[in-house]
Write an enzyme that holds these catalytic residues in place. Structure first.
Site, PDB file in Angstrom:
ATOM      1  N   ILE A  68       0.842  -1.203   0.000  1.00  0.00           N
ATOM      2  CA  ILE A  68       0.000   0.000   0.000  1.00  0.00           C
ATOM      3  C   ILE A  68       0.877   1.253   0.000  1.00  0.00           C
ATOM      4  O   ILE A  68       0.589   2.235  -0.692  1.00  0.00           O
ATOM      5  CB  ILE A  68      -0.926  -0.013   1.240  1.00  0.00           C
ATOM      6  CG1 ILE A  68      -1.935  -1.165   1.135  1.00  0.00           C
ATOM      7  CG2 ILE A  68      -1.647   1.316   1.410  1.00  0.00           C
ATOM      8  CD1 ILE A  68      -2.755  -1.413   2.399  1.00  0.00           C
ATOM      9  N   ASN A 123       2.391   4.564   7.401  1.00  0.00           N
ATOM     10  CA  ASN A 123       1.846   3.378   6.741  1.00  0.00           C
ATOM     11  C   ASN A 123       2.514   2.076   7.196  1.00  0.00           C
ATOM     12  O   ASN A 123       1.883   1.022   7.157  1.00  0.00           O
ATOM     13  CB  ASN A 123       1.998   3.558   5.222  1.00  0.00           C
ATOM     14  CG  ASN A 123       1.809   2.260   4.466  1.00  0.00           C
ATOM     15  OD1 ASN A 123       0.676   1.811   4.259  1.00  0.00           O
ATOM     16  ND2 ASN A 123       2.912   1.612   4.077  1.00  0.00           N
ATOM     17  N   GLY A 178       3.598  -1.189   8.860  1.00  0.00           N
ATOM     18  CA  GLY A 178       2.870  -1.989   9.840  1.00  0.00           C
ATOM     19  C   GLY A 178       3.233  -3.451   9.719  1.00  0.00           C
ATOM     20  O   GLY A 178       3.674  -3.906   8.656  1.00  0.00           O
ATOM     21  N   ILE A 179       3.065  -4.175  10.835  1.00  0.00           N
ATOM     22  CA  ILE A 179       3.336  -5.625  10.827  1.00  0.00           C
ATOM     23  C   ILE A 179       2.200  -6.360  11.539  1.00  0.00           C
ATOM     24  O   ILE A 179       1.433  -5.762  12.291  1.00  0.00           O
ATOM     25  CB  ILE A 179       4.674  -5.976  11.530  1.00  0.00           C
ATOM     26  CG1 ILE A 179       4.677  -5.475  12.992  1.00  0.00           C
ATOM     27  CG2 ILE A 179       5.857  -5.416  10.766  1.00  0.00           C
ATOM     28  CD1 ILE A 179       5.839  -6.031  13.830  1.00  0.00           C
ATOM     29  N   THR A 180       2.144  -7.663  11.282  1.00  0.00           N
ATOM     30  CA  THR A 180       1.241  -8.535  12.043  1.00  0.00           C
ATOM     31  C   THR A 180       2.074  -9.657  12.658  1.00  0.00           C
ATOM     32  O   THR A 180       3.038 -10.125  12.027  1.00  0.00           O
ATOM     33  CB  THR A 180       0.178  -9.197  11.137  1.00  0.00           C
ATOM     34  OG1 THR A 180       0.856  -9.841  10.053  1.00  0.00           O
ATOM     35  CG2 THR A 180      -0.802  -8.200  10.567  1.00  0.00           C
ATOM     36  N   ASP A 207       0.382 -12.840  14.348  1.00  0.00           N
ATOM     37  CA  ASP A 207      -0.940 -13.316  14.750  1.00  0.00           C
ATOM     38  C   ASP A 207      -0.864 -14.557  15.642  1.00  0.00           C
ATOM     39  O   ASP A 207      -0.208 -15.550  15.294  1.00  0.00           O
ATOM     40  CB  ASP A 207      -1.775 -13.658  13.500  1.00  0.00           C
ATOM     41  CG  ASP A 207      -2.066 -12.427  12.653  1.00  0.00           C
ATOM     42  OD1 ASP A 207      -1.781 -11.297  13.104  1.00  0.00           O
ATOM     43  OD2 ASP A 207      -2.579 -12.598  11.531  1.00  0.00           O
ATOM     44  N   GLY A 250      -7.134 -13.860  16.837  1.00  0.00           N
ATOM     45  CA  GLY A 250      -5.703 -14.034  16.558  1.00  0.00           C
ATOM     46  C   GLY A 250      -4.975 -12.714  16.326  1.00  0.00           C
ATOM     47  O   GLY A 250      -3.786 -12.707  16.034  1.00  0.00           O
ATOM     48  N   TYR A 282      -2.506  -6.563  16.959  1.00  0.00           N
ATOM     49  CA  TYR A 282      -2.712  -5.746  15.753  1.00  0.00           C
ATOM     50  C   TYR A 282      -3.953  -4.857  15.906  1.00  0.00           C
ATOM     51  O   TYR A 282      -3.905  -3.638  15.655  1.00  0.00           O
ATOM     52  CB  TYR A 282      -2.858  -6.689  14.552  1.00  0.00           C
ATOM     53  CG  TYR A 282      -2.991  -6.013  13.209  1.00  0.00           C
ATOM     54  CD1 TYR A 282      -1.876  -5.473  12.576  1.00  0.00           C
ATOM     55  CD2 TYR A 282      -4.220  -5.939  12.559  1.00  0.00           C
ATOM     56  CE1 TYR A 282      -1.985  -4.865  11.324  1.00  0.00           C
ATOM     57  CE2 TYR A 282      -4.343  -5.345  11.319  1.00  0.00           C
ATOM     58  CZ  TYR A 282      -3.225  -4.810  10.700  1.00  0.00           C
ATOM     59  OH  TYR A 282      -3.354  -4.219   9.469  1.00  0.00           O
ATOM     60  N   LYS A 293      -4.281  -0.756  15.878  1.00  0.00           N
ATOM     61  CA  LYS A 293      -5.015  -0.062  14.812  1.00  0.00           C
ATOM     62  C   LYS A 293      -6.146   0.782  15.378  1.00  0.00           C
ATOM     63  O   LYS A 293      -6.457   1.852  14.846  1.00  0.00           O
ATOM     64  CB  LYS A 293      -5.517  -1.067  13.776  1.00  0.00           C
ATOM     65  CG  LYS A 293      -4.380  -1.749  12.999  1.00  0.00           C
ATOM     66  CD  LYS A 293      -3.499  -0.745  12.277  1.00  0.00           C
ATOM     67  CE  LYS A 293      -2.446  -1.369  11.399  1.00  0.00           C
ATOM     68  NZ  LYS A 293      -1.604  -0.386  10.694  1.00  0.00           N
ATOM     69  N   GLY A 311      -9.693  -2.251   4.186  1.00  0.00           N
ATOM     70  CA  GLY A 311     -10.188  -3.608   4.438  1.00  0.00           C
ATOM     71  C   GLY A 311      -9.094  -4.580   4.031  1.00  0.00           C
ATOM     72  O   GLY A 311      -7.920  -4.363   4.336  1.00  0.00           O
TER      73      GLY A 311
HETATM   74  N1  LIG Z   1      -2.879  -5.437   3.214  1.00  0.00           N
HETATM   75  C1  LIG Z   1      -3.990  -5.316   3.901  1.00  0.00           C
HETATM   76  O1  LIG Z   1      -4.961  -6.062   3.693  1.00  0.00           O
HETATM   77  C2  LIG Z   1      -4.140  -4.245   4.944  1.00  0.00           C
HETATM   78  C3  LIG Z   1      -5.408  -4.044   5.494  1.00  0.00           C
HETATM   79  C4  LIG Z   1      -5.582  -3.063   6.449  1.00  0.00           C
HETATM   80  C5  LIG Z   1      -4.515  -2.286   6.853  1.00  0.00           C
HETATM   81  N2  LIG Z   1      -3.286  -2.512   6.317  1.00  0.00           N
HETATM   82  C6  LIG Z   1      -2.199  -1.670   6.807  1.00  0.00           C
HETATM   83  O2  LIG Z   1      -1.601  -0.995   5.727  1.00  0.00           O
HETATM   84  C7  LIG Z   1      -0.225  -0.788   5.980  1.00  0.00           C
HETATM   85  C8  LIG Z   1       0.592  -1.324   4.809  1.00  0.00           C
HETATM   86  O3  LIG Z   1       0.259  -2.690   4.655  1.00  0.00           O
HETATM   87  P1  LIG Z   1       0.791  -3.576   3.434  1.00  0.00           P
HETATM   88  O4  LIG Z   1      -0.210  -4.634   3.239  1.00  0.00           O
HETATM   89  O5  LIG Z   1       1.216  -2.717   2.305  1.00  0.00           O
HETATM   90  O6  LIG Z   1       2.077  -4.236   4.149  1.00  0.00           O
HETATM   91  P2  LIG Z   1       3.353  -4.980   3.540  1.00  0.00           P
HETATM   92  O7  LIG Z   1       3.196  -5.231   2.090  1.00  0.00           O
HETATM   93  O8  LIG Z   1       3.605  -6.127   4.470  1.00  0.00           O
HETATM   94  O9  LIG Z   1       4.490  -3.865   3.751  1.00  0.00           O
HETATM   95  C9  LIG Z   1       4.816  -3.439   5.026  1.00  0.00           C
HETATM   96  C10 LIG Z   1       5.759  -2.263   4.933  1.00  0.00           C
HETATM   97  O10 LIG Z   1       6.080  -1.835   6.270  1.00  0.00           O
HETATM   98  C11 LIG Z   1       7.493  -1.746   6.402  1.00  0.00           C
HETATM   99  N3  LIG Z   1       7.890  -2.064   7.777  1.00  0.00           N
HETATM  100  C12 LIG Z   1       7.660  -3.203   8.474  1.00  0.00           C
HETATM  101  N4  LIG Z   1       8.253  -3.140   9.693  1.00  0.00           N
HETATM  102  C13 LIG Z   1       8.874  -1.942   9.763  1.00  0.00           C
HETATM  103  C14 LIG Z   1       9.682  -1.296  10.726  1.00  0.00           C
HETATM  104  N5  LIG Z   1       9.971  -1.888  11.913  1.00  0.00           N
HETATM  105  N6  LIG Z   1      10.175  -0.079  10.445  1.00  0.00           N
HETATM  106  C15 LIG Z   1       9.913   0.521   9.262  1.00  0.00           C
HETATM  107  N7  LIG Z   1       9.152  -0.028   8.297  1.00  0.00           N
HETATM  108  C16 LIG Z   1       8.646  -1.257   8.538  1.00  0.00           C
HETATM  109  C17 LIG Z   1       8.052  -2.777   5.418  1.00  0.00           C
HETATM  110  O11 LIG Z   1       9.402  -2.446   5.079  1.00  0.00           O
HETATM  111  P3  LIG Z   1      10.318  -3.476   4.203  1.00  0.00           P
HETATM  112  O12 LIG Z   1       9.804  -3.364   2.807  1.00  0.00           O
HETATM  113  O13 LIG Z   1      11.707  -2.990   4.358  1.00  0.00           O
HETATM  114  O14 LIG Z   1      10.098  -4.833   4.795  1.00  0.00           O
HETATM  115  C18 LIG Z   1       7.072  -2.634   4.267  1.00  0.00           C
HETATM  116  O15 LIG Z   1       7.467  -1.564   3.422  1.00  0.00           O
HETATM  117  C19 LIG Z   1       0.068  -1.485   7.310  1.00  0.00           C
HETATM  118  O16 LIG Z   1       0.040  -0.557   8.357  1.00  0.00           O
HETATM  119  C20 LIG Z   1      -1.084  -2.453   7.444  1.00  0.00           C
HETATM  120  O17 LIG Z   1      -1.366  -2.767   8.800  1.00  0.00           O
HETATM  121  C21 LIG Z   1      -3.074  -3.464   5.377  1.00  0.00           C
END
Ligand SMILES: NC(=O)c1ccc[n+]([C@@H]2O[C@H](COP(=O)([O-])OP(=O)(O)OC[C@H]3O[C@@H](n4cnc5c(N)ncnc54)[C@H](OP(=O)(O)O)[C@@H]3O)[C@@H](O)[C@H]2O)c1
Length: 276
Positions: free
Chosen positions: A30, A107, A109-111, A113, A168, A172, A176, A215
């Site tokens: 994202i 933006n 974020g990690i999970t 679970d 689980g 997280y 959030k 979502g």
């Molecule tokens: N995907 C979904 O369905 C969804 C739904 C709701 C909310 N979200 C939220 O949207 C956001 C982005 O999600 P995404 O799905 O795009 O996640 P993603 O593809 O797993 O990417 C996560 C990003 O966060 C960075 N990150 C992780 N740990 C970090 C740390 N300790 N310090 C700095 N950066 C860190 C990662 O860096 P690296 O590239 O270096 O690993 C990566 O760029 C998150 O906050 C997530 O909770 C996602």
């Protein structure tokens, strides 16, 4: 007190042109879509990442192809947002490199679970550090500069799980929904501080703070969810599919626009109708 306001010629139709944006987790998923969308609209983007240097380098190459090599439209910054010191250093780096910071998109974020019964202290703490403390320290570091500049935008990427909870995902979900309280408090404090600073133009862009709740969006984050479970999730989405990162980026782009000056302290869903 006057109730007449100038016709909105000063903000209507303006954009993020010339603004400097920091997007954490900005090189994939994202975050990458948000970085691209802001850069495409004329902002300079500092895309931060944790450790995936290969992906960051590929992302920069893609951006050079898309936006050209002039003016460093997109730069990459390694930083672990779970550390308060690294958050402060990251904001300082962006200001040193680009001269200012106008937009912060929290933006990253990690999970991790596990059911509550099985969750370790470490599982709990790590997710809190990245998803909630990181956004706080980054916003704290950026806000003072935004007040001095007289304008700014902060957007928190929360989640629909912060509204509904999920088996689980106690850690997280807690982070959030924690972002909702952080967003609303920052929105109030930003408005208060700007008014006090003497840098306020009442009909200018001001400083706003909002949260976005995606979502289920097709990114690496969903990779560990078994196909069967994912099918069940999609079955619950009224629009019948996963979202795309660009569909979240579209809303972030809107909220960060100079013209979105009267929208603050709000939580915005992008979830295909999942929480209706
Ligand atoms: N995907 C979904 O369905 C969804 C739904 C709701 C909310 N979200 C939220 O949207 C956001 C982005 O999600 P995404 O799905 O795009 O996640 P993603 O593809 O797993 O990417 C996560 C990003 O966060 C960075 N990150 C992780 N740990 C970090 C740390 N300790 N310090 C700095 N950066 C860190 C990662 O860096 P690296 O590239 O270096 O690993 C990566 O760029 C998150 O906050 C997530 O909770 C996602």
């Amino acid at each position: 007190m006057t109730i007449t306001a100038p016709f909105a010629t000063t903000t209507a139709g303006q954009s993020v042109q010339g603004r400097v944006a920091l997007v954490t987790g900005g090189t994939r998923g994202i975050g990458a879509a948000i970085s691209r969308s802001l850069a495409g609209a004329g902002a300079t983007v500092a895309a931060a990442y944790a450790g995936n240097a290969r992906r960051a380098s590929d992302f920069l190459d893609e951006c050079r192809t898309e936006f050209g090599t002039e003016n460093e439209r997109v730069t990459a910054h390694q930083s672990d947002v779970s550390s308060a010191d690294e958050c402060r250093r990251l904001v300082a780096d962006v200001v040193e490199r680009h001269g200012r910071i106008d937009i912060l998109v929290n933006n990253a974020g990690i999970t991790i679970d596990r059911t509550v019964a099985r969750m370790t202290d470490d599982d709990w703490q790590q997710v809190l550090d990245v998803n909630l403390s990181g956004p706080f320290y980054l916003a704290q570091a950026a806000l003072g500069r935004m007040v001095e500049q007289g304008s700014g935008r902060i957007v928190m990427i929360s989640s629909v799980i912060g509204e509904t909870g999920n088996i689980g995902q106690a850690n997280y979900a807690a982070t959030k929904s924690g972002l909702f309280g952080l967003t609303k408090t920052l929105a109030r404090e930003a408005a208060f501080q700007l008014a006090k600073s003497g840098h306020q133009d009442p009909y200018g862009p001001g400083i706003t703070v909002n949260a976005v709740t995606p979502g289920f969006i097709a990114t690496d984050m969903l990779e560990h969810i078994p196909a069967k479970v994912l099918d069940r999730i999609v079955g619950q989405v009224p629009l019948g599919r996963l979202g795309r990162p660009e569909e979240v980026a579209r809303l972030v782009r809107f909220l960060t626009d100079d013209a979105s000056a009267y929208i603050t302290g709000q939580v915005w869903g992008v979830n295909g109708g999942l929480d209706m």
